[in-house]
Design an enzyme around this catalytic site. Structure first.
Site, mmCIF file in Angstrom:
data_model
loop_
_atom_site.group_PDB
_atom_site.id
_atom_site.type_symbol
_atom_site.label_atom_id
_atom_site.label_comp_id
_atom_site.label_asym_id
_atom_site.label_seq_id
_atom_site.Cartn_x
_atom_site.Cartn_y
_atom_site.Cartn_z
ATOM 1 N N GLU A 26 1.182 9.109 14.213
ATOM 2 C CA GLU A 26 0.907 8.671 12.682
ATOM 3 C C GLU A 26 1.968 9.072 11.753
ATOM 4 O O GLU A 26 2.892 9.963 12.096
ATOM 5 C CB GLU A 26 -0.368 9.574 12.079
ATOM 6 C CG GLU A 26 -1.610 8.864 12.212
ATOM 7 C CD GLU A 26 -1.799 7.753 11.246
ATOM 8 O OE1 GLU A 26 -0.589 7.117 10.826
ATOM 9 O OE2 GLU A 26 -2.729 7.291 11.049
ATOM 10 N N ASP A 27 2.008 8.180 10.743
ATOM 11 C CA ASP A 27 3.279 8.533 9.790
ATOM 12 C C ASP A 27 2.449 9.329 8.648
ATOM 13 O O ASP A 27 3.439 10.315 8.595
ATOM 14 C CB ASP A 27 3.225 6.899 8.930
ATOM 15 C CG ASP A 27 2.189 6.461 8.620
ATOM 16 O OD1 ASP A 27 0.965 6.975 8.936
ATOM 17 O OD2 ASP A 27 2.227 5.079 7.767
ATOM 18 N N ASP A 61 -3.953 11.357 5.444
ATOM 19 C CA ASP A 61 -4.212 11.764 3.951
ATOM 20 C C ASP A 61 -5.655 12.245 4.185
ATOM 21 O O ASP A 61 -5.855 13.425 4.047
ATOM 22 C CB ASP A 61 -4.188 10.342 3.425
ATOM 23 C CG ASP A 61 -4.422 10.339 1.641
ATOM 24 O OD1 ASP A 61 -4.512 11.452 1.204
ATOM 25 O OD2 ASP A 61 -4.714 9.359 1.146
ATOM 26 N N PHE A 65 1.402 9.932 -3.749
ATOM 27 C CA PHE A 65 1.590 8.731 -3.147
ATOM 28 C C PHE A 65 3.187 8.705 -2.634
ATOM 29 O O PHE A 65 3.765 8.977 -3.511
ATOM 30 C CB PHE A 65 1.245 7.372 -3.792
ATOM 31 C CG PHE A 65 1.284 6.459 -2.923
ATOM 32 C CD1 PHE A 65 0.104 5.875 -2.111
ATOM 33 C CD2 PHE A 65 2.213 5.444 -3.158
ATOM 34 C CE1 PHE A 65 0.214 4.907 -1.200
ATOM 35 C CE2 PHE A 65 2.292 4.171 -2.334
ATOM 36 C CZ PHE A 65 1.256 3.985 -1.439
ATOM 37 N N ARG A 101 8.702 -0.235 3.378
ATOM 38 C CA ARG A 101 8.851 0.613 4.840
ATOM 39 C C ARG A 101 10.268 0.719 5.189
ATOM 40 O O ARG A 101 10.590 1.517 6.266
ATOM 41 C CB ARG A 101 7.918 -0.378 5.709
ATOM 42 C CG ARG A 101 6.545 -0.585 5.221
ATOM 43 C CD ARG A 101 5.879 -1.114 6.783
ATOM 44 N NE ARG A 101 4.698 -1.925 6.302
ATOM 45 C CZ ARG A 101 3.369 -0.962 6.350
ATOM 46 N NH1 ARG A 101 3.604 0.068 6.588
ATOM 47 N NH2 ARG A 101 2.299 -1.610 5.975
HETATM 48 P P1 IMP Z 1 -6.147 8.319 6.083
HETATM 49 O O1 IMP Z 1 -7.113 7.757 7.037
HETATM 50 O O2 IMP Z 1 -6.751 8.553 4.863
HETATM 51 O O3 IMP Z 1 -5.965 9.825 6.670
HETATM 52 O O4 IMP Z 1 -4.922 7.762 5.996
HETATM 53 C C1 IMP Z 1 -4.095 7.559 6.907
HETATM 54 C C2 IMP Z 1 -3.253 6.199 6.534
HETATM 55 O O5 IMP Z 1 -3.155 5.903 5.032
HETATM 56 C C3 IMP Z 1 -1.925 6.556 6.698
HETATM 57 O O6 IMP Z 1 -1.855 6.200 8.254
HETATM 58 C C4 IMP Z 1 -1.115 5.485 6.008
HETATM 59 O O7 IMP Z 1 -1.060 4.103 6.509
HETATM 60 C C5 IMP Z 1 -1.992 5.239 4.753
HETATM 61 N N1 IMP Z 1 -1.315 6.412 3.554
HETATM 62 C C6 IMP Z 1 -2.130 7.419 3.457
HETATM 63 N N2 IMP Z 1 -1.101 8.015 2.331
HETATM 64 C C7 IMP Z 1 -0.448 7.152 2.134
HETATM 65 C C8 IMP Z 1 0.903 7.413 1.171
HETATM 66 O O8 IMP Z 1 1.116 8.262 0.343
HETATM 67 N N3 IMP Z 1 1.602 6.232 0.898
HETATM 68 C C9 IMP Z 1 1.680 5.123 2.155
HETATM 69 N N4 IMP Z 1 0.442 5.175 2.737
HETATM 70 C C10 IMP Z 1 -0.557 6.115 2.885
HETATM 71 MG MG MG Z 2 -0.688 4.446 9.099
#
Ligand code: IMP
Ligand code: MG
Length: 184
Positions: free
Chosen positions: A108-109, A112, A161, A174
């Protein structure tokens, strides 16, 4: 329209300031690759990137890996064009690899809320992999809402963010080599 001034990226009325440099990212990736080598040297793991955000991290990570490995991708629906998660996840691309009895490393990148990882975990159960671990370049510990385990973490960051190095804002930025954070 965006402009860059001394490392600060201005997007409309918003400002993104440098958070993690290209050098710091690359140094940490080398360390993560060494950690992975201890575990996966003879296991022929499959790295599974979660598209789109993880493509750059996955590419740099496996360039630093010397043990045999395979690569595949899942694609999940994204944030849409906003800075706030929709709270829903949809599978847009399935795996091609047969992962039964294989060692899986989810890439994963950023984590969150943890919803995407939770979703992937439940999706994987049906395939009976030999093992599954998760590596994420970034984690926002303060915003995790689901019970998940991230096995390898690049950097823990504040609940703000961020853009760059695969991470987008409305699909853009990106391509930045470093990570920038929204300044409030
Ligand atoms: P989660 O499912 O809430 O954990 O979110 C995960 C996905 O949301 C990541 O794989 C990102 O693609 C996107 N994401 C979460 N936080 C950020 C951020 O600060 N900037 C850009 N994309 C984000
Ligand atoms: Mg992602």
């Amino acid at each position: 329209m965006s402009e860059v001034d001394n490392g600060v990226i201005k997007i409309g009325t918003e400002k993104f300031i440098p958070l993690i440099s290209e050098e710091e990212i690359q140094k940490r990736i080398k360390e993560l690759a060494v950690e992975l080598s201890k575990e996966y040297d003879t296991k022929l793991p499959i790295f599974i990137g979660i598209l789109n955000g993880s493509f750059m991290f996955l590419a740099d990570l496996i360039k630093n890996i010397i043990f045999p490995c395979e690569v595949d991708f899942f694609k999940l629906s994204s944030y849409g064009d906003e800075k706030i998660s929709s709270g829903k996840v949809k599978l847009l691309k399935e795996l091609n690899a047969d992962i039964t009895n294989r060692h899986i490393i989810i890439v994963e990148d950023i984590v969150d809320s943890g919803l995407s990882i939770k979703y992937i975990e439940s999706l994987m159960e049906q395939f009976n992999p030999a093992s599954m671990r998760v590596i994420s370049l970034l984690v926002k510990p303060a915003s995790i809402k689901y019970e998940i385990k991230i096995d390898y973490i690049g950097f823990e960051i504040e609940d703000k963010f961020v853009i760059g190095y695969g991470l987008d804002y409305a699909q853009k930025y990106r391509n930045l080599r470093s990570i920038h954070v929204l300044s409030e």
